[in-house]
Design an enzyme around this catalytic site. Sequence first.
Site, PDB file in Angstrom:
ATOM      1  N   ILE A  71       0.731  -1.054  -0.088  1.00 10.34           N
ATOM      2  CA  ILE A  71       0.095   0.067  -0.011  1.00 10.34           C
ATOM      3  C   ILE A  71       0.850   1.172  -0.084  1.00 10.34           C
ATOM      4  O   ILE A  71       0.386   2.276  -0.825  1.00 10.34           O
ATOM      5  CB  ILE A  71      -0.957   0.068   1.403  1.00 10.34           C
ATOM      6  CG1 ILE A  71      -1.902  -1.111   0.941  1.00 10.34           C
ATOM      7  CG2 ILE A  71      -1.590   1.158   1.276  1.00 10.34           C
ATOM      8  CD1 ILE A  71      -2.799  -1.426   2.463  1.00 10.34           C
ATOM      9  N   ASP A 128      13.861   3.721   9.822  1.00 11.95           N
ATOM     10  CA  ASP A 128      13.414   2.760  10.495  1.00 11.95           C
ATOM     11  C   ASP A 128      12.627   3.375  11.502  1.00 11.95           C
ATOM     12  O   ASP A 128      13.395   4.009  12.454  1.00 11.95           O
ATOM     13  CB  ASP A 128      14.554   1.739  11.001  1.00 11.95           C
ATOM     14  CG  ASP A 128      14.057   0.717  11.715  1.00 11.95           C
ATOM     15  OD1 ASP A 128      12.799   0.694  12.178  1.00 11.95           O
ATOM     16  OD2 ASP A 128      14.872  -0.208  12.327  1.00 11.95           O
ATOM     17  N   ASN A 141       2.823   5.195   7.250  1.00 13.98           N
ATOM     18  CA  ASN A 141       2.213   4.101   6.838  1.00 13.98           C
ATOM     19  C   ASN A 141       3.158   2.589   7.341  1.00 13.98           C
ATOM     20  O   ASN A 141       2.301   1.638   7.419  1.00 13.98           O
ATOM     21  CB  ASN A 141       2.472   4.092   5.067  1.00 13.98           C
ATOM     22  CG  ASN A 141       1.981   2.738   4.523  1.00 13.98           C
ATOM     23  OD1 ASN A 141       0.932   2.182   4.463  1.00 13.98           O
ATOM     24  ND2 ASN A 141       3.040   1.758   4.247  1.00 13.98           N
ATOM     25  N   SER A 148      -6.505   0.949  10.985  1.00 16.58           N
ATOM     26  CA  SER A 148      -7.202  -0.202  10.666  1.00 16.58           C
ATOM     27  C   SER A 148      -8.665  -0.474  11.378  1.00 16.58           C
ATOM     28  O   SER A 148      -8.703   0.477  12.573  1.00 16.58           O
ATOM     29  CB  SER A 148      -6.316  -1.486  11.251  1.00 16.58           C
ATOM     30  OG  SER A 148      -7.263  -2.592  11.282  1.00 16.58           O
ATOM     31  N   LYS A 200      -3.429   0.042  17.101  1.00 14.33           N
ATOM     32  CA  LYS A 200      -4.190   0.810  16.377  1.00 14.33           C
ATOM     33  C   LYS A 200      -5.129   1.639  16.934  1.00 14.33           C
ATOM     34  O   LYS A 200      -5.471   2.835  16.449  1.00 14.33           O
ATOM     35  CB  LYS A 200      -4.609   0.156  15.239  1.00 14.33           C
ATOM     36  CG  LYS A 200      -3.813  -0.599  14.307  1.00 14.33           C
ATOM     37  CD  LYS A 200      -2.950   0.416  13.523  1.00 14.33           C
ATOM     38  CE  LYS A 200      -1.933  -0.212  12.462  1.00 14.33           C
ATOM     39  NZ  LYS A 200      -1.292   0.574  11.550  1.00 14.33           N
ATOM     40  N   THR A 213      -2.338  -8.240   0.757  1.00 16.36           N
ATOM     41  CA  THR A 213      -0.774  -7.640   0.706  1.00 16.36           C
ATOM     42  C   THR A 213      -0.105  -8.847   1.627  1.00 16.36           C
ATOM     43  O   THR A 213      -0.554  -9.679   2.130  1.00 16.36           O
ATOM     44  CB  THR A 213      -0.722  -6.356   1.345  1.00 16.36           C
ATOM     45  OG1 THR A 213      -1.046  -6.472   2.827  1.00 16.36           O
ATOM     46  CG2 THR A 213      -1.765  -5.187   0.788  1.00 16.36           C
TER      47      THR A 213
END
Length: 245
Positions: A13, A59, A86, A140, A167, A198
Site C-alpha cells: 500500500i 526505520d 504508513n 485499521s 491501532k 498484501t
Amino acid sequence: MKTVLITGANKSIGFETARQLLQQGYYVYLGCRNLQKGQQAVSQLQSEGLTQVEPIQIDVDSLESIQAARQILGQKTKVLDVLVNNAGVSGILPQPALETDINLIRQVFETNFFGVIAVTQAFIDMLKLSSEPRIVNVTSGLGSITLQNDPAWKYYQVKLAGYFPSKAALNAYTTVLAYDLRDTAFKVNAVDPGYTATDFNHHSGPGTIPDAAARVVKAATFGPDGPTGQFFSDDNSPETGISAW
C-alpha cells in the site's frame, strides 16, 4: 511542487500510495528500512515515467534512524507538505489476550504507535513550513473499539492483543494531534485502507492495493476545507470521530 514522505513505502500500500501521489504531481520521498529495497522500488517507478522520487532510509523503530532521516531530508528540501505514517506490523499470530508474549505486544506498539509519534515529532518543523500541511496515519478498522464490541461487525471475531490496541492507541493519538493543531492549516486524519490482499496478511484480504492506496491519497490531498481529526473507514460506526467516505 508539493513534497511527501511515506514510511514503509517500498512495497504494497505504501508503494502504491507513492505511485498515485507521483501521478498527481507530488515529489515523493520513499521511506524504507532497507535502502537497497527502496532504490529498487524507485527504479520501478522511474521505469514507469514517474521520476520525481527518491528513497530515504528510515526505520521507525529507531530514534537514531529517524533523526538521521530528518537530517538527510532537511538537506534536500526545507518544506514537507505531507507525511504519511504508513509503516506498520501485525506481529506473530494469533494474539490471545492471556497468552501473547508481552515483548511481542511491545514490539507491535513500538512500530504502530511510538514509531508514528517519533516520526511526526521529528518532521513537524518541516511540515509547519507548508501552506497546506497534511498528516495521514494509516490505521485499521480493527482499531475501532466500537466495532470491536459489535457482534454484528463482519470482523468481530478477529481479536489481536497487540495489533488491535496499537491501532486504537494510534487513533487516539491522531485525535489529540489534530486537536493540538486545530487552529492551523494542518489536516490530520487516520485512514483505514481496508482489509487488503498484501504480504501483511499473506494476501488474504478481499480488497485491492490500488483501492486501498486511493483512500490514503484522498486524505493526503484534502483541500483547505477538508476534515481533520477523523478516522475514515468503509466500516462506518457511530463512534465519535469515525466517518465513512
